[in-house]
Design a protein around this motif. Structure first.
Motif, mmCIF file in Angstrom:
data_model
loop_
_atom_site.group_PDB
_atom_site.id
_atom_site.type_symbol
_atom_site.label_atom_id
_atom_site.label_comp_id
_atom_site.label_asym_id
_atom_site.label_seq_id
_atom_site.Cartn_x
_atom_site.Cartn_y
_atom_site.Cartn_z
ATOM 1 N N MET A 109 3.536 -1.224 7.665
ATOM 2 C CA MET A 109 3.658 -1.568 6.247
ATOM 3 C C MET A 109 2.349 -1.313 5.504
ATOM 4 O O MET A 109 2.338 -0.809 4.377
ATOM 5 N N GLU A 110 1.243 -1.650 6.141
ATOM 6 C CA GLU A 110 -0.075 -1.429 5.516
ATOM 7 C C GLU A 110 -0.343 0.062 5.299
ATOM 8 O O GLU A 110 -0.781 0.481 4.226
ATOM 9 N N ILE A 111 -0.043 0.861 6.316
ATOM 10 C CA ILE A 111 -0.314 2.305 6.214
ATOM 11 C C ILE A 111 0.628 2.964 5.213
ATOM 12 O O ILE A 111 0.227 3.849 4.457
ATOM 13 N N SER A 112 1.883 2.518 5.188
ATOM 14 C CA SER A 112 2.829 3.123 4.229
ATOM 15 C C SER A 112 2.416 2.822 2.789
ATOM 16 O O SER A 112 2.655 3.632 1.889
ATOM 17 N N SER A 113 1.750 1.687 2.575
ATOM 18 C CA SER A 113 1.267 1.393 1.218
ATOM 19 C C SER A 113 0.201 2.408 0.792
ATOM 20 O O SER A 113 0.076 2.739 -0.395
ATOM 21 N N LEU A 114 -0.543 2.950 1.757
ATOM 22 C CA LEU A 114 -1.542 3.989 1.467
ATOM 23 C C LEU A 114 -0.847 5.296 1.079
ATOM 24 O O LEU A 114 -1.324 6.030 0.205
ATOM 25 N N ALA A 115 0.291 5.574 1.725
ATOM 26 C CA ALA A 115 1.064 6.778 1.388
ATOM 27 C C ALA A 115 1.639 6.664 -0.028
ATOM 28 O O ALA A 115 1.595 7.623 -0.803
ATOM 29 N N VAL A 116 2.139 5.483 -0.369
ATOM 30 C CA VAL A 116 2.653 5.248 -1.732
ATOM 31 C C VAL A 116 1.523 5.392 -2.743
ATOM 32 O O VAL A 116 1.679 6.046 -3.790
ATOM 33 N N PHE B 196 8.989 10.531 -11.339
ATOM 34 C CA PHE B 196 8.166 10.503 -10.119
ATOM 35 C C PHE B 196 7.953 9.076 -9.621
ATOM 36 O O PHE B 196 7.953 8.838 -8.413
ATOM 37 N N ILE B 197 7.772 8.142 -10.535
ATOM 38 C CA ILE B 197 7.621 6.731 -10.132
ATOM 39 C C ILE B 197 8.924 6.244 -9.491
ATOM 40 O O ILE B 197 8.906 5.581 -8.443
ATOM 41 N N ASP B 198 10.051 6.583 -10.113
ATOM 42 C CA ASP B 198 11.366 6.207 -9.547
ATOM 43 C C ASP B 198 11.530 6.768 -8.137
ATOM 44 O O ASP B 198 11.961 6.069 -7.218
ATOM 45 N N SER B 199 11.182 8.048 -7.993
ATOM 46 C CA SER B 199 11.328 8.736 -6.707
ATOM 47 C C SER B 199 10.429 8.108 -5.639
ATOM 48 O O SER B 199 10.863 7.878 -4.505
ATOM 49 N N THR B 200 9.189 7.818 -6.005
ATOM 50 C CA THR B 200 8.242 7.197 -5.063
ATOM 51 C C THR B 200 8.756 5.834 -4.604
ATOM 52 O O THR B 200 8.680 5.493 -3.423
ATOM 53 N N ALA C 194 11.863 4.897 -4.446
ATOM 54 C CA ALA C 194 13.014 5.116 -3.549
ATOM 55 C C ALA C 194 12.563 5.503 -2.147
ATOM 56 O O ALA C 194 13.211 5.157 -1.153
ATOM 57 N N LEU C 195 11.463 6.236 -2.043
ATOM 58 C CA LEU C 195 10.995 6.735 -0.742
ATOM 59 C C LEU C 195 10.105 5.744 0.015
ATOM 60 O O LEU C 195 9.845 5.934 1.202
ATOM 61 N N SER C 196 9.644 4.700 -0.660
ATOM 62 C CA SER C 196 8.621 3.820 -0.070
ATOM 63 C C SER C 196 9.046 3.216 1.265
ATOM 64 O O SER C 196 8.268 3.188 2.216
ATOM 65 N N LYS C 197 10.287 2.771 1.388
ATOM 66 C CA LYS C 197 10.712 2.146 2.663
ATOM 67 C C LYS C 197 10.735 3.171 3.796
ATOM 68 O O LYS C 197 10.449 2.853 4.946
ATOM 69 N N TYR C 198 11.064 4.422 3.442
ATOM 70 C CA TYR C 198 11.146 5.461 4.473
ATOM 71 C C TYR C 198 9.767 5.839 5.006
ATOM 72 O O TYR C 198 9.628 6.188 6.179
ATOM 73 N N LEU C 199 8.759 5.748 4.159
ATOM 74 C CA LEU C 199 7.390 6.020 4.607
ATOM 75 C C LEU C 199 7.004 5.016 5.702
ATOM 76 O O LEU C 199 6.384 5.369 6.704
ATOM 77 N N THR C 200 7.422 3.763 5.521
ATOM 78 C CA THR C 200 7.181 2.731 6.542
ATOM 79 C C THR C 200 7.915 3.085 7.836
ATOM 80 O O THR C 200 7.360 2.966 8.930
ATOM 81 N N LEU C 201 9.148 3.557 7.702
ATOM 82 C CA LEU C 201 9.944 3.898 8.898
ATOM 83 C C LEU C 201 9.363 5.102 9.633
ATOM 84 O O LEU C 201 9.401 5.155 10.867
ATOM 85 N N PHE C 202 8.821 6.074 8.904
ATOM 86 C CA PHE C 202 8.167 7.227 9.547
ATOM 87 C C PHE C 202 6.994 6.749 10.414
ATOM 88 O O PHE C 202 6.823 7.192 11.545
ATOM 89 N N ILE C 203 6.194 5.860 9.850
ATOM 90 C CA ILE C 203 5.025 5.361 10.586
ATOM 91 C C ILE C 203 5.475 4.550 11.801
ATOM 92 O O ILE C 203 4.943 4.703 12.896
ATOM 93 N N GLN C 204 6.479 3.732 11.602
ATOM 94 C CA GLN C 204 6.986 2.912 12.704
ATOM 95 C C GLN C 204 7.484 3.785 13.853
ATOM 96 O O GLN C 204 7.323 3.430 15.025
ATOM 97 N N GLU C 205 8.092 4.930 13.549
ATOM 98 C CA GLU C 205 8.546 5.864 14.591
ATOM 99 C C GLU C 205 7.361 6.306 15.466
ATOM 100 O O GLU C 205 7.525 6.537 16.657
ATOM 101 N N LEU D 148 -2.326 17.766 -2.151
ATOM 102 C CA LEU D 148 -3.252 16.779 -2.730
ATOM 103 C C LEU D 148 -2.830 15.368 -2.322
ATOM 104 O O LEU D 148 -3.669 14.556 -1.913
ATOM 105 N N GLY D 149 -1.534 15.078 -2.415
ATOM 106 C CA GLY D 149 -1.031 13.760 -2.000
ATOM 107 C C GLY D 149 -1.363 13.452 -0.553
ATOM 108 O O GLY D 149 -1.826 12.352 -0.221
ATOM 109 N N VAL D 150 -1.168 14.426 0.327
ATOM 110 C CA VAL D 150 -1.466 14.247 1.756
ATOM 111 C C VAL D 150 -2.980 14.075 1.969
ATOM 112 O O VAL D 150 -3.408 13.273 2.807
ATOM 113 N N THR D 151 -3.776 14.812 1.197
ATOM 114 C CA THR D 151 -5.241 14.689 1.297
ATOM 115 C C THR D 151 -5.688 13.264 0.982
ATOM 116 O O THR D 151 -6.474 12.663 1.719
ATOM 117 N N VAL D 152 -5.168 12.726 -0.112
ATOM 118 C CA VAL D 152 -5.530 11.356 -0.515
ATOM 119 C C VAL D 152 -5.068 10.362 0.550
ATOM 120 O O VAL D 152 -5.820 9.471 0.952
#
Length: 290
Positions: A14-21, A53-57, A59-70, A274-278
């Protein structure tokens, strides 16, 4: 009411996915970002704006957590990659529902999903930040051969597949199979080198830096390889005169923003990188504290 899924997710995911968001919001929040959506411009896009873009981000936020959990598992690198691709299909469907069919983050989702899983796996294996790139390579090994080299004209559905058949450019698949070298060999260091700038100016400087070298499939899809080469050369000229660090550089970036809108040029692939770099810059700091 449909059956509610129960997920087991650790706090670190959850902490790392917040960095992706955070990274995804940073990418769309900076300006002037030539041809791209920002809080002050829709860039070269007529079907989306900052709020899309805010709406899309969101919507994707929970999946970013699931990617990391995998990544936090004893599965092989290939098994993790196969798992996150399945999650990614659902994530993409949710994105399109939220954006009413507008593709805001398809490329970002692919790059960020792989990056998130690789970060999770690196931490799970108690390895240091520098191992993330090799894990990405292991996860995606053979993807170009398997998914692009075998393509026939009738099989090509995505922009990336069509561009491969037309230009033999391997796009985002080639980028991940090589371990996202644009980020690991260039933009992470470039982002650090420009840390004295304000957050906004540092992001724009890094975006232009990435545009110098990125074989941006969004530009090729909308235009041609020739236009892509022109964009790269212009980005090199801007960085050579100081970019966001000089009045002349800023003026050239402002002019480029106007020009890209007129010519319908959008460096969407560079924006994704750029997003991945950040994200990876934030992860590197996070891992130092572990």
């Amino acid at each position: 009411m449909s059956r509610i899924k129960i997920y087991t997710v650790n706090e670190m995911a959850m902490e790392i996915s917040s960095l992706a968001v955070q990274a995804m919001i940073y990418e769309v929040s900076c300006y002037p970002s030539p041809g791209l959506v920002s809080p002050v411009s829709c860039g070269a896009h007529k079907d989306m704006d900052f709020f899309t873009f805010i709406d899309s981000t969101a919507a994707l936020s929970k999946y970013l957590t699931l990617f990391i959990q995998e990544g936090f598992s004893n599965k092989s690198y290939r098994e993790i990659f196969n798992s996150i691709r399945k999650i990614g299909i659902t994530a993409e469907q949710d994105m399109f529902v939220k954006t009413k069919g507008i593709n805001t983050h398809k490329g970002m989702l692919f790059l960020m999903g792989i990056s998130c899983a690789a970060v999770g796996k690196t931490i799970h294996e108690n390895k240091s930040f520098k191992y993330i790139q090799s894990i990405i390579k292991e996860m995606t090994s053979g993807i170009v051969e398997k998914e692009l080299m075998q393509l026939k004209d009738t099989d090509a559905h995505s922009h990336g597949e069509k561009l491969f058949l037309k230009y033999k450019t391997d796009g985002v698949r080639g980028e991940v199979e090589r371990g996202i070298p644009t980020v690991f060999q260039f933009s992470l260091d470039f982002y650090k080198e420009n840390s004295e700038l304000s957050i906004n100016d540092r992001l724009i400087q890094t975006l232009i830096g990435i545009m110098q070298n990125c074989n941006d499939s969004t530009i090729i899809h909308r235009h041609s390889v020739e236009v892509l080469e022109e964009v790269k050369e212009t980005a090199r000229e801007i960085i050579a005169i100081g970019g966001m660090k000089t009045a002349k550089g800023r003026e050239k970036i402002n002019n480029l923003s106007t020009e890209f809108i007129k010519r319908n040029i959008s460096p969407g692939g560079s924006a994704d990188l750029l997003g991945v770099t950040v994200f990876l810059s934030l992860v590197e700091e996070y891992m130092k504290k572990l």
